[in-house]
Design a protein around this motif. Structure first.
Motif, PDB file in Angstrom:
ATOM      1  N   ASP A   1      44.234  38.502  32.062  1.00  0.00           N
ATOM      2  CA  ASP A   1      42.910  38.993  32.435  1.00  0.00           C
ATOM      3  C   ASP A   1      42.000  39.057  31.218  1.00  0.00           C
ATOM      4  N   THR A   2      40.711  38.801  31.433  1.00  0.00           N
ATOM      5  CA  THR A   2      39.711  38.913  30.379  1.00  0.00           C
ATOM      6  C   THR A   2      38.832  40.123  30.645  1.00  0.00           C
TER       7      THR A   2
ATOM      8  N   ALA B   1      29.211  39.249  35.199  1.00  0.00           N
ATOM      9  CA  ALA B   1      30.635  39.320  35.517  1.00  0.00           C
ATOM     10  C   ALA B   1      31.014  38.425  36.691  1.00  0.00           C
TER      11      ALA B   1
ATOM     12  N   ASN C   1      39.890  46.205  38.280  1.00  0.00           N
ATOM     13  CA  ASN C   1      39.237  46.513  37.015  1.00  0.00           C
ATOM     14  C   ASN C   1      39.767  47.792  36.380  1.00  0.00           C
TER      15      ASN C   1
ATOM     16  N   SER D   1      30.287  42.603  42.764  1.00  0.00           N
ATOM     17  CA  SER D   1      30.580  41.769  41.599  1.00  0.00           C
ATOM     18  C   SER D   1      32.044  41.895  41.193  1.00  0.00           C
ATOM     19  N   ARG D   2      32.515  40.934  40.440  1.00  0.00           N
ATOM     20  CA  ARG D   2      33.935  40.860  40.069  1.00  0.00           C
ATOM     21  C   ARG D   2      34.377  42.031  39.205  1.00  0.00           C
ATOM     22  N   ASN D   3      33.437  42.714  38.557  1.00  0.00           N
ATOM     23  CA  ASN D   3      33.793  43.858  37.713  1.00  0.00           C
ATOM     24  C   ASN D   3      33.916  45.158  38.504  1.00  0.00           C
TER      25      ASN D   3
ATOM     26  N   LEU E   1      35.567  42.012  31.371  1.00  0.00           N
ATOM     27  CA  LEU E   1      34.343  41.617  32.056  1.00  0.00           C
ATOM     28  C   LEU E   1      33.178  42.506  31.647  1.00  0.00           C
ATOM     29  N   ASN E   2      31.984  41.939  31.709  1.00  0.00           N
ATOM     30  CA  ASN E   2      30.769  42.723  31.520  1.00  0.00           C
ATOM     31  C   ASN E   2      30.728  43.822  32.580  1.00  0.00           C
ATOM     32  N   LYS E   3      30.347  45.043  32.191  1.00  0.00           N
ATOM     33  CA  LYS E   3      30.409  46.184  33.100  1.00  0.00           C
ATOM     34  C   LYS E   3      29.107  46.462  33.834  1.00  0.00           C
TER      35      LYS E   3
ATOM     36  N   THR F   1      27.155  33.526  38.973  1.00  0.00           N
ATOM     37  CA  THR F   1      26.455  34.537  38.172  1.00  0.00           C
ATOM     38  C   THR F   1      25.032  34.750  38.654  1.00  0.00           C
TER      39      THR F   1
END
Length: 718
Positions: free
Chosen positions: A394-395, A421, A385, A468-470, A397-399, A443
């Protein structure tokens, strides 16, 4: 779609600047717009800043700057959302004293007394360059094997003589290769070798001074190390040496610091660099060499009993500090010194006898061989990240951090974990659940309380950690979550309010339970909104005080009799205004031992305030409302013995999409009254002054917005 008049795919050109013309058929006749031109070389590396050129009726011309080798040129019409950004590199830098002899420690085994093959500045540069490429390859393989794609940081490169192979030294071979900056310090060799700066000196007065000197020298050097460029740097101190008389390594400190708004530096001394390979051909020998380094070089951490062990400690410890520079705290694997024994397993199919540990080598090394020289999944999620690890596809992501809350669903209590995310991993007491995973993001994850009580002994500590992925993570005590069921039914409605809190490890025998909402009944019976929140933080968390527009205030802590509330301390106390239509959106609580250390809150307008008092062994827990929830107040418990400190602090949330009836603010369990919660509405309190500011005039006092939301590590970590 683009068509080109004067160039074809795979065409060879022999100049740097090329004029290209053509047409974008997707642009309507008569419209004037722009195209953007992105040039990449070396795979995905952007080799020249993206340029913008005007189009007329879809026709365009553009000057394109190329680099030697294969160039990939991308044309994008204005507004193309798929365009990518430049990926910043890891910079390599060597700090040299102003009177440096430009030599490093080198034992006789490496011909230290006969030649500069392993001790000269050129040798140090070659060893540093190859080491950085080894880091890059190791990191990419770790990412790939954990489902995050073959990604790594890129290195700042230049067109220069290539030193990676011994074969290229016989004749000059130019290539795009890692650039190593030589940074001249304003200190002499003797000043850098001051024993008071030596990190391994237990009596050192300034063990972090070398990091300060290196950082100052980098900033003085200028670009690319300007703070506004937010560079990440791997730094080697050239003039390190071993003082055999005092058994101390001088001009050495293994320190790393991440600064998201400035210079990030991971640094180490050069005292083990003699053992590193200069060329790819030397990697196997250096990682299998059983020869002793000798008495004239330092045995770092007592683990360098052989040449290969010195190489592993040196290269691995340096990567550990670079990990800090990339924001990783002390976790597991590489960030817990897992490299000292297992570094060769990452690069060879066999390992040598460990002279230090007196253990046999392993042969063969396979994918199932135990290897502690790994990046922790938490660290890899942090890295991916960062812009330094970006891939073009890459997109954003919500933080937000993952949220963990207990909800009543059809009269069944359920622990609901959610993160927009994507949840990567759920762990109970450090043991990962079978899902979700990096390749199977979710999610939302749910566990019924009945299921958890069946699986675990709730009388024993049970910690849940959600990654999480973020790159964010949340940790909570499951037993406390369940014990403090976070649901309040609003009488006469179908509305349920939710509660979640952070608690100290030990609760006092004599405590005050309190709740304070952001609205209260005024003397005329109407609702009065909060105007500001006073965060009372000293050495520990005393509590908070909510101020209202009518000049009254209610403490998040014990009440006094007859309107005389107890005074709260807090030399770090700060106030933050709550303007109209602005909500509290996040709360961070510092915890440590049997106490809550500090408090910080964030508002929907981006402002933040508070102090967390995080020490080395402390942690920070984040409270955020669940999906479709908003924070409407605080609750908790305070110690009535000795000083009135908080041992629990939490948030009360309500559904965003439902209108909250005024009766909520009359509910006894949401009051903080001087008669210990009998349910009477709050009365006007006696205060020192009446706040007169309106919602629009309200401003934050002592505002401090420079806090990194995720910062849970010290500035410098060894």
């Amino acid at each position: 779609m683009f068509t080109f008049d004067n160039i074809q795919d795979d065409e060879e050109v022999f100049q740097r600047c090329v004029l290209i013309s053509g047409r974008c058929e997707a642009v309507a006749e008569g419209s004037d717009t722009f195209i953007q031109v992105e040039t990449r070389s070396n795979g995905d590396e952007i080799s020249f800043p993206t340029q913008k050129w005007p189009m007329s009726h879809g026709w365009f011309k553009a000057l394109v700057i190329l680099t030697p080798g294969v160039n990939s040129i991308r044309f994008m019409s204005e507004g193309d959302e798929s365009q990518s950004t430049v990926t910043p590199p890891l910079h390599l830098a060597i700090l040299v004293a102003k009177d440096s002899p430009l030599m490093i420690d080198c034992p006789a085994r490496k011909f230290g007394a006969l030649s500069g093959a392993h001790s000269s500045i050129d040798a140090a540069i070659a060893k540093f360059r190859l080491t950085a490429y080894m880091w890059q390859a190791l990191t990419a393989e770790e990412m790939r094997s954990n489902g995050l794609g073959r990604r790594s940081f890129r290195l700042e490169e230049e067109w220069a003589p290539d030193t990676l192979s011994q074969l290229t030294q016989r004749q000059l071979t130019m290539d795009s290769t890692a650039k190593v900056h030589l940074i001249r310090a304003d200190k002499t060799v003797a000043e850098l070798r001051n024993a008071q700066f030596a990190q391994q000196n237990p009596r050192a007065a300034k063990p972090n001074e070398l990091h300060e000197i290196f950082s100052h020298s980098l900033k003085g050097y200028g670009a690319p190390f300007n703070s506004e460029a937010r560079p990440v740097v791997a730094g080697l101190i050239l003039d390190s040496t071993y003082d055999a008389q005092n058994d101390l390594i001088l001009a050495h400190a293994a320190l790393g610091a991440h600064n998201p708004n400035g210079l990030s530096l991971g640094m180490i001394g050069s005292h083990l660099t003699y053992s590193w390979p200069r060329f790819l051909e030397e990697v196997p020998d250096c990682l299998l060499d059983l020869a002793p380094p000798g008495d004239q070089v330092g045995n770092d951490n007592g683990e360098c009993a052989s040449m290969w062990e010195a190489c592993s400690v040196g290269q691995g410890a340096f990567l550990h500090e670079v990990g800090h520079a990339f924001s990783a705290p002390h976790t597991t694997g590489i960030m817990a010194r897992g490299y000292s024994k297992d570094w060769p397993k990452c690069f060879l199919a066999k390992t040598a006898f460990s002279v230090h540990a007196e253990t046999e080598g392993i042969e063969p090394v396979t994918p199932t061989t135990h290897n502690n020289c790994r990046w922790d999944i938490r660290d890899m999620l942090r890295f991916v990240n960062l812009p330094h690890f970006n891939h073009p596809h890459d997109t954003v992501l919500n933080k937000n951090c993952p949220s963990i809350e207990i909800q009543d669903e059809d009269d069944i209590s359920t622990m609901v974990i959610s993160c927009e995310a994507g949840i990567v991993r759920v762990l109970f007491n450090g043991m990962a659940e079978g899902g979700p995973s990096v390749t199977n993001l979710q999610t939302s994850v749910r566990y019924t309380v009945e299921e958890l009580q069946h699986r675990f002994d709730m009388q024993e500590p049970l910690e849940i950690e959600v990654l999480s992925r973020n790159g964010k993570h949340t940790t909570r005590d499951v037993a406390r979550l369940i014990a403090n069921i976070s649901s309040i039914r609003v009488p006469g409605t179908g509305i349920r309010l939710q509660k979640q809190s952070v608690m100290s490890r030990e609760a006092p025998t004599n405590s005050w339970q309190w709740a304070v909402m952001f609205k209260k009944r005024g003397l005329d019976g109407t609702l009065v909104s909060a105007s500001k929140i006073d965060l009372r933080v000293g050495c520990i968390l005393d509590g908070a005080i909510v101020h209202y527009k009518d000049g009254t205030q209610i403490p998040c802590g014990p009440r006094g009799q007859n309107g005389k509330d107890l005074n709260m301390g807090g030399h770090q106390a700060k106030k933050i205004a709550i303007p109209k239509n602005v909500d509290v959106v996040k709360v961070a609580v510092g915890t440590g031992g049997s106490e809550l250390r500090g408090l910080r809150i964030w508002l929907s307008n981006g402002k933040a305030m508070g102090a967390l008092n995080k020490r080395e062994s402390d942690s920070v827990e984040i409270l955020v409302p669940g999906s479709n929830q908003r924070i409407i107040g605080f609750y908790g418990a305070s110690n009535l013995d000795s000083w009135q400190s908080c041992h629990e602090f939490g948030i009360v949330t309500a559904p965003k999409d439902q209108s909250i009836p005024d009766s909520v603010y009359d509910m006894p369990e949401l009051q903080n009254n001087s008669d210990s919660g009998a349910g009477r509405p709050s009365k006007k309190r006696k205060i020192d002054r009446v706040e007169s500011e309106t919602e629009d005039e309200a401003t934050s006092e002592d505002e401090d917005n420079g806090y990194d939301d995720d910062s849970d590590i010290d500035d410098n970590e060894d």
